[in-house]
Design a protein around this motif. Structure first.
Motif, PDB file in Angstrom:
ATOM      1  N   TYR A  86       0.823  -1.207   0.000  1.00  0.00           N
ATOM      2  CA  TYR A  86       0.000   0.000   0.000  1.00  0.00           C
ATOM      3  C   TYR A  86       0.861   1.262   0.000  1.00  0.00           C
ATOM      4  CZ  TYR A  86      -3.524   3.398   1.423  1.00  0.00           C
ATOM      5  OH  TYR A  86      -4.349   4.494   1.482  1.00  0.00           O
ATOM      6  N   GLY A  87       1.894   1.279   0.844  1.00  0.00           N
ATOM      7  CA  GLY A  87       2.715   2.473   0.989  1.00  0.00           C
ATOM      8  C   GLY A  87       4.016   2.434   0.210  1.00  0.00           C
ATOM      9  N   GLY A  88       4.332   1.316  -0.393  1.00  0.00           N
ATOM     10  CA  GLY A  88       5.594   1.176  -1.128  1.00  0.00           C
ATOM     11  C   GLY A  88       5.998  -0.282  -1.174  1.00  0.00           C
ATOM     12  N   THR A  89       7.266  -0.496  -1.349  1.00  0.00           N
ATOM     13  CA  THR A  89       7.789  -1.849  -1.488  1.00  0.00           C
ATOM     14  C   THR A  89       7.891  -2.543  -0.129  1.00  0.00           C
ATOM     15  OG1 THR A  89       9.056  -1.159  -3.417  1.00  0.00           O
ATOM     16  CG2 THR A  89       9.748  -3.189  -2.348  1.00  0.00           C
ATOM     17  N   VAL A  90       7.475  -3.809  -0.110  1.00  0.00           N
ATOM     18  CA  VAL A  90       7.597  -4.649   1.075  1.00  0.00           C
ATOM     19  C   VAL A  90       8.655  -5.702   0.760  1.00  0.00           C
ATOM     20  CG1 VAL A  90       6.417  -6.247   2.631  1.00  0.00           C
ATOM     21  CG2 VAL A  90       5.173  -4.306   1.681  1.00  0.00           C
ATOM     22  N   SER A  91       9.756  -5.710   1.524  1.00  0.00           N
ATOM     23  CA  SER A  91      10.828  -6.680   1.335  1.00  0.00           C
ATOM     24  C   SER A  91      10.683  -7.784   2.372  1.00  0.00           C
ATOM     25  CB  SER A  91      12.200  -6.016   1.486  1.00  0.00           C
ATOM     26  OG  SER A  91      12.373  -5.039   0.491  1.00  0.00           O
ATOM     27  N   VAL A  92      10.763  -9.022   1.891  1.00  0.00           N
ATOM     28  CA  VAL A  92      10.486 -10.178   2.737  1.00  0.00           C
ATOM     29  C   VAL A  92      11.592 -11.213   2.583  1.00  0.00           C
ATOM     30  CG1 VAL A  92       8.841 -12.072   3.103  1.00  0.00           C
ATOM     31  CG2 VAL A  92       7.997  -9.803   2.517  1.00  0.00           C
ATOM     32  N   MET A  93      11.944 -11.862   3.682  1.00  0.00           N
ATOM     33  CA  MET A  93      12.862 -13.005   3.649  1.00  0.00           C
ATOM     34  C   MET A  93      12.032 -14.230   4.021  1.00  0.00           C
ATOM     35  SD  MET A  93      16.405 -13.705   5.730  1.00  0.00           S
ATOM     36  CE  MET A  93      17.346 -12.453   4.858  1.00  0.00           C
ATOM     37  N   THR A  94      12.125 -15.270   3.180  1.00  0.00           N
ATOM     38  CA  THR A  94      11.332 -16.482   3.376  1.00  0.00           C
ATOM     39  C   THR A  94      12.249 -17.692   3.436  1.00  0.00           C
ATOM     40  OG1 THR A  94       9.542 -15.485   2.091  1.00  0.00           O
ATOM     41  CG2 THR A  94       9.431 -17.866   2.447  1.00  0.00           C
ATOM     42  N   GLY A  95      12.022 -18.541   4.429  1.00  0.00           N
ATOM     43  CA  GLY A  95      12.737 -19.809   4.529  1.00  0.00           C
ATOM     44  C   GLY A  95      11.823 -20.937   4.092  1.00  0.00           C
ATOM     45  N   ILE A 159      -4.193  -4.960   1.295  1.00  0.00           N
ATOM     46  CA  ILE A 159      -3.158  -4.737   0.281  1.00  0.00           C
ATOM     47  C   ILE A 159      -1.789  -5.142   0.830  1.00  0.00           C
ATOM     48  CG2 ILE A 159      -1.972  -2.979  -1.104  1.00  0.00           C
ATOM     49  CD1 ILE A 159      -4.697  -1.511  -1.271  1.00  0.00           C
ATOM     50  N   THR A 160      -1.535  -4.820   2.077  1.00  0.00           N
ATOM     51  CA  THR A 160      -0.275  -5.222   2.703  1.00  0.00           C
ATOM     52  C   THR A 160      -0.191  -6.737   2.798  1.00  0.00           C
ATOM     53  OG1 THR A 160      -0.217  -3.178   3.979  1.00  0.00           O
ATOM     54  CG2 THR A 160       1.167  -4.980   4.761  1.00  0.00           C
ATOM     55  N   THR A 161      -1.289  -7.369   3.225  1.00  0.00           N
ATOM     56  CA  THR A 161      -1.321  -8.831   3.305  1.00  0.00           C
ATOM     57  C   THR A 161      -1.026  -9.438   1.937  1.00  0.00           C
ATOM     58  OG1 THR A 161      -2.980  -8.704   5.059  1.00  0.00           O
ATOM     59  CG2 THR A 161      -2.721 -10.829   3.956  1.00  0.00           C
ATOM     60  N   ALA A 162      -1.653  -8.884   0.906  1.00  0.00           N
ATOM     61  CA  ALA A 162      -1.429  -9.388  -0.456  1.00  0.00           C
ATOM     62  C   ALA A 162       0.024  -9.189  -0.876  1.00  0.00           C
ATOM     63  CB  ALA A 162      -2.371  -8.687  -1.434  1.00  0.00           C
ATOM     64  N   ALA A 163       0.634  -8.081  -0.478  1.00  0.00           N
ATOM     65  CA  ALA A 163       2.032  -7.821  -0.841  1.00  0.00           C
ATOM     66  C   ALA A 163       2.957  -8.836  -0.184  1.00  0.00           C
ATOM     67  CB  ALA A 163       2.431  -6.396  -0.442  1.00  0.00           C
ATOM     68  N   VAL A 164       2.766  -9.084   1.106  1.00  0.00           N
ATOM     69  CA  VAL A 164       3.600 -10.074   1.801  1.00  0.00           C
ATOM     70  C   VAL A 164       3.392 -11.442   1.161  1.00  0.00           C
ATOM     71  CG1 VAL A 164       4.053 -11.223   4.001  1.00  0.00           C
ATOM     72  CG2 VAL A 164       3.616  -8.762   3.962  1.00  0.00           C
ATOM     73  N   THR A 165       2.149 -11.789   0.880  1.00  0.00           N
ATOM     74  CA  THR A 165       1.841 -13.080   0.261  1.00  0.00           C
ATOM     75  C   THR A 165       2.448 -13.175  -1.133  1.00  0.00           C
ATOM     76  OG1 THR A 165      -0.196 -13.204   1.556  1.00  0.00           O
ATOM     77  CG2 THR A 165      -0.028 -14.676  -0.340  1.00  0.00           C
ATOM     78  N   ASP A 166       2.395 -12.092  -1.904  1.00  0.00           N
ATOM     79  CA  ASP A 166       3.022 -12.095  -3.233  1.00  0.00           C
ATOM     80  C   ASP A 166       4.530 -12.331  -3.118  1.00  0.00           C
ATOM     81  OD1 ASP A 166       0.588 -11.626  -4.451  1.00  0.00           O
ATOM     82  OD2 ASP A 166       0.958  -9.483  -4.822  1.00  0.00           O
ATOM     83  N   ALA A 167       5.162 -11.691  -2.126  1.00  0.00           N
ATOM     84  CA  ALA A 167       6.607 -11.873  -1.937  1.00  0.00           C
ATOM     85  C   ALA A 167       6.916 -13.312  -1.519  1.00  0.00           C
ATOM     86  CB  ALA A 167       7.132 -10.885  -0.895  1.00  0.00           C
ATOM     87  N   VAL A 168       6.101 -13.879  -0.633  1.00  0.00           N
ATOM     88  CA  VAL A 168       6.296 -15.272  -0.225  1.00  0.00           C
ATOM     89  C   VAL A 168       6.057 -16.195  -1.423  1.00  0.00           C
ATOM     90  CG1 VAL A 168       5.427 -17.137   1.250  1.00  0.00           C
ATOM     91  CG2 VAL A 168       5.798 -14.856   2.210  1.00  0.00           C
ATOM     92  N   ASN A 169       5.035 -15.904  -2.223  1.00  0.00           N
ATOM     93  CA  ASN A 169       4.759 -16.718  -3.412  1.00  0.00           C
ATOM     94  C   ASN A 169       5.904 -16.660  -4.420  1.00  0.00           C
ATOM     95  OD1 ASN A 169       2.324 -17.733  -2.521  1.00  0.00           O
ATOM     96  ND2 ASN A 169       1.102 -16.159  -3.524  1.00  0.00           N
ATOM     97  N   GLU A 170       6.548 -15.498  -4.522  1.00  0.00           N
ATOM     98  CA  GLU A 170       7.724 -15.398  -5.396  1.00  0.00           C
ATOM     99  C   GLU A 170       8.841 -16.296  -4.872  1.00  0.00           C
ATOM    100  OE1 GLU A 170      10.976 -12.113  -6.903  1.00  0.00           O
ATOM    101  OE2 GLU A 170       8.961 -11.404  -6.427  1.00  0.00           O
ATOM    102  N   ALA A 171       9.008 -16.328  -3.553  1.00  0.00           N
ATOM    103  CA  ALA A 171      10.008 -17.211  -2.944  1.00  0.00           C
ATOM    104  C   ALA A 171       9.660 -18.672  -3.218  1.00  0.00           C
ATOM    105  CB  ALA A 171      10.115 -16.954  -1.437  1.00  0.00           C
ATOM    106  N   ILE A 172       8.372 -19.025  -3.108  1.00  0.00           N
ATOM    107  CA  ILE A 172       7.929 -20.398  -3.399  1.00  0.00           C
ATOM    108  C   ILE A 172       8.234 -20.750  -4.849  1.00  0.00           C
ATOM    109  CG2 ILE A 172       5.873 -21.866  -3.643  1.00  0.00           C
ATOM    110  CD1 ILE A 172       4.735 -20.402  -1.136  1.00  0.00           C
ATOM    111  N   GLU A 173       7.970 -19.816  -5.747  1.00  0.00           N
ATOM    112  CA  GLU A 173       8.264 -20.033  -7.171  1.00  0.00           C
ATOM    113  C   GLU A 173       9.762 -20.263  -7.386  1.00  0.00           C
ATOM    114  OE1 GLU A 173       7.991 -17.181 -11.029  1.00  0.00           O
ATOM    115  OE2 GLU A 173       6.143 -17.320  -9.841  1.00  0.00           O
ATOM    116  N   GLN A 174      10.587 -19.461  -6.732  1.00  0.00           N
ATOM    117  CA  GLN A 174      12.035 -19.634  -6.845  1.00  0.00           C
ATOM    118  C   GLN A 174      12.470 -20.967  -6.255  1.00  0.00           C
ATOM    119  OE1 GLN A 174      14.215 -16.245  -5.303  1.00  0.00           O
ATOM    120  NE2 GLN A 174      12.927 -14.803  -6.411  1.00  0.00           N
ATOM    121  N   TYR A 175      11.835 -21.363  -5.159  1.00  0.00           N
ATOM    122  CA  TYR A 175      12.143 -22.658  -4.541  1.00  0.00           C
ATOM    123  C   TYR A 175      11.910 -23.793  -5.535  1.00  0.00           C
ATOM    124  CZ  TYR A 175      11.216 -26.929  -1.936  1.00  0.00           C
ATOM    125  OH  TYR A 175      11.205 -28.239  -1.521  1.00  0.00           O
ATOM    126  N   TYR A 176      10.765 -23.785  -6.183  1.00  0.00           N
ATOM    127  CA  TYR A 176      10.462 -24.865  -7.134  1.00  0.00           C
ATOM    128  C   TYR A 176      11.397 -24.801  -8.342  1.00  0.00           C
ATOM    129  CZ  TYR A 176       6.604 -26.623  -4.429  1.00  0.00           C
ATOM    130  OH  TYR A 176       5.848 -27.201  -3.431  1.00  0.00           O
TER     131      TYR A 176
END
Length: 182
Positions: A86-95, A159-176
């Motif tokens: 919502y306010g800008g970029t959300v950076s996430v680290m996912t294990g 919107i924030t929840t969706a952003a965090v989830t999108d970042a986690v989903n990108e990590a999941i995509e990279q994992y696969y």
């Protein structure tokens, strides 16, 4: 009215000297603190990697991600991703464990609304992501109990929840992608 050159040059010279002194002070401060800031950032990143993949004893940097290992065996992977909030970029680290479950999520930085979007940093919200990582990614639900593969939205901060989830989903995509190439 006639302007005297001294009335123009004198204040200009004083302002120039003040600007030069302040610029030199800022450059000096940056030079002195640059290494300490970089060291602090690396320590914070290492702590975050340990939080999102607690089983790992050590981490080795790969191209775009980290591999966590324990006893010489790969126990999982750590990815740093970001998404538009919502306010800008959300950076996430996912294990993500070697078996394909999200083991932890840490918000590295965000510009979300204090009191609403900033609730994404709360442990009870982030724990929702600790579940098997579906190939299609996780989805966000509102006003219902989430099932496996779903995350409940923060009230007032969808919107924030969706952003965090999108970042986690990108990590999941990279994992696969990593697992497919292994």
């Amino acid at each position: 009215m006639k302007l005297d050159w001294k009335e123009v040059v004198k204040p200009t010279a004083v302002l120039f000297v003040i600007c030069a002194v302040v610029s030199a002070a800022l450059a000096g401060t940056n030079l002195v603190t640059k290494d300490r800031i970089a060291q602090q950032a690396e320590e914070t990143a290492q702590q975050s990697r340990q939080i999102v993949l607690p089983e790992a004893e050590e981490f080795s940097e790969q191209e775009g991600y980290y591999t966590g290992s324990a006893g010489g065996e790969t126990v999982g992977y750590v990815f740093e991703t970001e998404a538009k909030g919502y306010g800008g970029t959300v950076s996430v680290m996912t294990g993500i464990s070697a078996e394909g479950s999200v083991t932890g999520v840490v918000i590295l930085s965000h510009e979300e609304t204090p009191g609403l979007g900033a609730n994404a940093e709360k442990e009870e919200f982030l724990q929702q992501y600790q579940q098997p990582a579906p190939e299609g990614g996780l989805s966000v639900v509102k006003y219902q109990t989430p099932q496996e593969g779903q995350v409940e939205a923060i009230t007032g901060a969808t919107i924030t929840t969706a952003a965090v989830t999108d970042a986690v989903n990108e990590a999941i995509e990279q994992y696969y992608a990593v697992k497919g190439g292994a």
